[in-house]
Design a protein around this motif. Sequence first.
Motif, PDB file in Angstrom:
ATOM      1  N   TYR A   1       0.831  -1.197   0.000  1.00 52.37           N
ATOM      2  CA  TYR A   1       0.000   0.000   0.000  1.00 52.37           C
ATOM      3  C   TYR A   1       0.872   1.257   0.000  1.00 52.37           C
ATOM      4  CZ  TYR A   1      -4.135  -2.794   1.126  1.00 52.37           C
ATOM      5  OH  TYR A   1      -5.161  -3.686   1.093  1.00 52.37           O
ATOM      6  N   GLU A   2       0.411   2.280  -0.697  1.00 54.92           N
ATOM      7  CA  GLU A   2       1.085   3.574  -0.690  1.00 54.92           C
ATOM      8  C   GLU A   2       1.041   4.169   0.728  1.00 54.92           C
ATOM      9  OE1 GLU A   2       1.143   7.225  -3.775  1.00 54.92           O
ATOM     10  OE2 GLU A   2      -0.765   6.938  -2.730  1.00 54.92           O
ATOM     11  N   GLY A   3       2.168   4.795   1.097  1.00 53.99           N
ATOM     12  CA  GLY A   3       2.224   5.411   2.409  1.00 53.99           C
ATOM     13  C   GLY A   3       2.925   4.571   3.450  1.00 53.99           C
ATOM     14  N   GLU A   4       3.243   3.290   3.107  1.00 53.66           N
ATOM     15  CA  GLU A   4       3.990   2.468   4.049  1.00 53.66           C
ATOM     16  C   GLU A   4       5.409   3.018   4.199  1.00 53.66           C
ATOM     17  OE1 GLU A   4       2.988   0.136   6.052  1.00 53.66           O
ATOM     18  OE2 GLU A   4       0.956   0.408   5.313  1.00 53.66           O
ATOM     19  N   GLU A   5       6.067   2.656   5.279  1.00 53.05           N
ATOM     20  CA  GLU A   5       7.411   3.166   5.558  1.00 53.05           C
ATOM     21  C   GLU A   5       8.402   2.703   4.505  1.00 53.05           C
ATOM     22  OE1 GLU A   5      10.113   5.515   7.302  1.00 53.05           O
ATOM     23  OE2 GLU A   5       7.996   5.368   7.860  1.00 53.05           O
ATOM     24  N   SER A   6       8.317   1.441   4.098  1.00 51.84           N
ATOM     25  CA  SER A   6       9.257   0.922   3.085  1.00 51.84           C
ATOM     26  C   SER A   6       8.722  -0.381   2.528  1.00 51.84           C
ATOM     27  CB  SER A   6      10.647   0.698   3.695  1.00 51.84           C
ATOM     28  OG  SER A   6      10.610  -0.324   4.677  1.00 51.84           O
ATOM     29  N   VAL A   7       9.331  -0.839   1.431  1.00 53.82           N
ATOM     30  CA  VAL A   7       9.026  -2.133   0.834  1.00 53.82           C
ATOM     31  C   VAL A   7      10.349  -2.762   0.403  1.00 53.82           C
ATOM     32  CG1 VAL A   7       8.672  -1.134  -1.461  1.00 53.82           C
ATOM     33  CG2 VAL A   7       7.684  -3.362  -0.923  1.00 53.82           C
ATOM     34  N   LEU A   8      10.445  -4.080   0.529  1.00 55.35           N
ATOM     35  CA  LEU A   8      11.672  -4.799   0.181  1.00 55.35           C
ATOM     36  C   LEU A   8      11.479  -5.509  -1.143  1.00 55.35           C
ATOM     37  CD1 LEU A   8      14.543  -5.643   1.248  1.00 55.35           C
ATOM     38  CD2 LEU A   8      13.448  -7.778   1.987  1.00 55.35           C
ATOM     39  N   LEU A   9      12.386  -5.236  -2.106  1.00 51.57           N
ATOM     40  CA  LEU A   9      12.408  -5.951  -3.387  1.00 51.57           C
ATOM     41  C   LEU A   9      13.478  -7.028  -3.267  1.00 51.57           C
ATOM     42  CD1 LEU A   9      12.200  -2.970  -5.910  1.00 51.57           C
ATOM     43  CD2 LEU A   9      10.376  -4.112  -4.648  1.00 51.57           C
ATOM     44  N   PRO A  10      13.093  -8.288  -3.161  1.00 52.99           N
ATOM     45  CA  PRO A  10      14.068  -9.345  -2.863  1.00 52.99           C
ATOM     46  C   PRO A  10      14.906  -9.748  -4.068  1.00 52.99           C
ATOM     47  CG  PRO A  10      11.881 -10.282  -3.085  1.00 52.99           C
ATOM     48  CD  PRO A  10      11.714  -8.802  -3.208  1.00 52.99           C
ATOM     49  N   CYS A  11      16.185 -10.066  -3.822  1.00 47.46           N
ATOM     50  CA  CYS A  11      17.083 -10.571  -4.871  1.00 47.46           C
ATOM     51  C   CYS A  11      18.234 -11.311  -4.197  1.00 47.46           C
ATOM     52  CB  CYS A  11      17.616  -9.433  -5.738  1.00 47.46           C
ATOM     53  SG  CYS A  11      18.726  -9.992  -7.056  1.00 47.46           S
ATOM     54  N   GLN A  12      18.342 -12.588  -4.479  1.00 50.00           N
ATOM     55  CA  GLN A  12      19.403 -13.411  -3.899  1.00 50.00           C
ATOM     56  C   GLN A  12      20.198 -14.066  -5.016  1.00 50.00           C
ATOM     57  OE1 GLN A  12      20.214 -14.003  -0.669  1.00 50.00           O
ATOM     58  NE2 GLN A  12      18.589 -12.809   0.301  1.00 50.00           N
ATOM     59  N   VAL A  13      21.536 -14.031  -4.922  1.00 47.83           N
ATOM     60  CA  VAL A  13      22.409 -14.754  -5.850  1.00 47.83           C
ATOM     61  C   VAL A  13      23.404 -15.546  -5.014  1.00 47.83           C
ATOM     62  CG1 VAL A  13      22.172 -13.011  -7.652  1.00 47.83           C
ATOM     63  CG2 VAL A  13      24.087 -12.876  -6.066  1.00 47.83           C
ATOM     64  N   PRO A  14      23.974 -16.618  -5.579  1.00 50.46           N
ATOM     65  CA  PRO A  14      24.982 -17.378  -4.832  1.00 50.46           C
ATOM     66  C   PRO A  14      26.143 -16.488  -4.407  1.00 50.46           C
ATOM     67  CG  PRO A  14      24.264 -18.607  -6.760  1.00 50.46           C
ATOM     68  CD  PRO A  14      23.664 -17.247  -6.883  1.00 50.46           C
ATOM     69  N   ALA A  15      26.692 -16.772  -3.227  1.00 48.53           N
ATOM     70  CA  ALA A  15      27.778 -15.947  -2.687  1.00 48.53           C
ATOM     71  C   ALA A  15      28.996 -15.952  -3.595  1.00 48.53           C
ATOM     72  CB  ALA A  15      28.156 -16.435  -1.281  1.00 48.53           C
ATOM     73  N   ASP A  16      29.261 -17.083  -4.277  1.00 46.11           N
ATOM     74  CA  ASP A  16      30.436 -17.129  -5.150  1.00 46.11           C
ATOM     75  C   ASP A  16      30.254 -16.231  -6.370  1.00 46.11           C
ATOM     76  OD1 ASP A  16      28.420 -18.777  -6.086  1.00 46.11           O
ATOM     77  OD2 ASP A  16      29.810 -20.098  -7.139  1.00 46.11           O
ATOM     78  N   VAL A  17      28.983 -16.052  -6.805  1.00 50.11           N
ATOM     79  CA  VAL A  17      28.716 -15.150  -7.936  1.00 50.11           C
ATOM     80  C   VAL A  17      28.882 -13.703  -7.498  1.00 50.11           C
ATOM     81  CG1 VAL A  17      26.971 -14.335  -9.559  1.00 50.11           C
ATOM     82  CG2 VAL A  17      27.190 -16.776  -9.081  1.00 50.11           C
ATOM     83  N   SER A  18      28.317 -13.362  -6.342  1.00 46.80           N
ATOM     84  CA  SER A  18      28.380 -11.967  -5.885  1.00 46.80           C
ATOM     85  C   SER A  18      29.803 -11.567  -5.499  1.00 46.80           C
ATOM     86  CB  SER A  18      27.443 -11.765  -4.698  1.00 46.80           C
ATOM     87  OG  SER A  18      27.841 -12.572  -3.598  1.00 46.80           O
ATOM     88  N   SER A  19      30.557 -12.486  -4.899  1.00 46.02           N
ATOM     89  CA  SER A  19      31.915 -12.133  -4.456  1.00 46.02           C
ATOM     90  C   SER A  19      32.850 -11.894  -5.631  1.00 46.02           C
ATOM     91  CB  SER A  19      32.479 -13.237  -3.559  1.00 46.02           C
ATOM     92  OG  SER A  19      32.538 -14.472  -4.260  1.00 46.02           O
TER      93      SER A  19
END
Length: 662
Positions: free
Chosen positions: A23-41
């Motif tokens: 809903y509009e007006g909420e404090e925040s919203v989380l857009l999730p995104c997970q990748v393997p640690a070996d890819v991100s590192s």
Amino acid sequence: MKLLMMIVLLLLGSQHALGVEVYEGEESVLLPCQVPADVSSSSTSAVWDRDELKKSTVHLRLKSSDDLNDQNSHYHGRTSMRVDALQTGDLSLTLRKPTVSDSGTYTCTALKDGQAQRQPGVVHLKVTEPPPVWPIVLLAVLVPLIIPAAAFVLCVCCASKRMKDRQVPQSEVVEVGQQESVLLSFQTTANLPRDVTVQWTRSDSNTMVHVYESGKDQPGKQDPGYRGRTKMNEDPLRTRDLSLTLKDTLLTDRGVYTCTVKKDGHMLLQKSVALKVKAPELQEVEWRQGDKSVLLPFNPTADLPQDATVVWRLTVFKHMMVHVYERGKDQPDKQDPGYRGRTEMKKDPLRTGDLSLTLKDPLVTDSEDYTCTVYNKGGDKLLQKVVLLRVTVPHTEVVGLTQEKESVDLPFKTTAVLPQDVTVEWTDPKHRKVHVYESGKDQPDKQDPGYRGRTEMKDKDPLRTGDLSLTLKYPNVIDSAVYTCTVYNKGGDKLLQKSVTLIVRTPWMAIVEVTQREESVQLRFQIPPDLLQDVTVEWKHLDSNKMVHVYASGKYQPDKQDQDYRGRTEMKEDPLRTGDVSLTLKDPHFTDSGVYTCTVYNKDGKKLLEDSAILRVRVTLMDTMAEMLPHPRPHKHRRAQSDLGHRNRNHEDVPLMGVQSA
């Protein structure tokens, strides 16, 4: 979870496609995104984009800090990522104070040196206005009274086939390339009244995509951006197929499409389809160094608005504009200075649909990925294409001369406009500096001592005229080599490069003598190794104009030689790689005497190299007597002490065969 906040994560057909509602007006919203640690590192950055925006960057995270220089101003001060995002693989984005205008499709990508490490994650965000408070309070009062009745109604609904057909189907995901047609599928088993209204809308923007009412389509009720691009099957209510075909898909067509069937304002059926429009695969274009221009093609089939903006830019460096077409004309003041005067598009590109770009006087450093993007008046992306420009270096130019000449020119002329602060270097195969031109003059102290005093630029002002040819004085046989001229800019980047093969031969024609009793004789011819791999080598007997031997397409061609020489000639294995195209002639006879010429042709039939030798086959008294005998005994062939027998009339040694330019 707060009462006024609702976050729903829906798996939409792949592990990367997620739907998030808030809903509009909420404090925040989380857009999730997970990748393997070996890819991100192993990544150097992570970026969140919203492609439907002209300035698409929402948030960019580097290893140690955020980089928000290119962030869309709409998101300033409202986004954040974990400080250890690239270490842990949690690339989720927190968006504060979400508004309805934040609704759209967001992509999350892990990058290494500007290149995506894996398929981007996709999140569909929908921000809606919150419901009024009084119904919730009323609901809290009435819940104890409603539950028993609701349970009864639910049982009746489950038993009713009609109510089963009214349930909202689960969303599905459809992926299509831009400028293609896509089917948004919706088939039902329900018996629909003839007076219902079928509406296809964009859920993320409340845009009316298509309306079917009173037994026919209603183009006047749909958004102008979809007019002429949508179609439903004939008589959809009878066939119960409410699917919608969308033609000439654009990048802005990405989103969630909802089909709603209504009667008297009440919803009977509904289904949602998430549409993902992907950019086309990378197209490669080859440019032969030395060509005056190269075309980066882009010919979309979609009808484009005449007020659209076309931008060609470097893919890696998005801020570097190569060409801008806006308000019906080119905008040279908006392009990078390095491309000014070097680019052009065809006249009236939006009307003709040809958005191709011509790049004039290409340089080595122009070998890059180029992205063309078409924006509408509101700054939304309509179309996009990426073209990879590859450099192919042409075969070296061959220059031949005899040793008695005083000088030779190694040619290199260019039409490119060169900065006055470039450096021109001529080098030999051992990377020795043959000549250096820098700061507007020759630099003899920077060249190899073996070339000092023997070289000079052919033109006194080479950067102005574009003539970078080099004059080499007092050439001799040992100067035969491949010479390379390279032009560097002030930063040390290569701008231009060309190679020239120099072949210096002795001024005498070789004479080869052999007796008729010898097993074989060799006519020598040496060319630079690995000069060309698609050439044809021909040996001819000039006196009789007979073809002695042909080497083409990487092998011996016996069907092309004269019958008198078939089975009597051979060349060494892989002659073009070694550069030894010498010919061995077996069982030489005195009738084989004469002038032999070896010619090297390129694939277009142009003569590249040629040289000749005189073969003398002497007849001894023993040979004459053997010819006169009725039944001569076969003599034992023996090899001469010297295969070559290089002697002139006075039996003096002469040099080996040389080569000369055609």
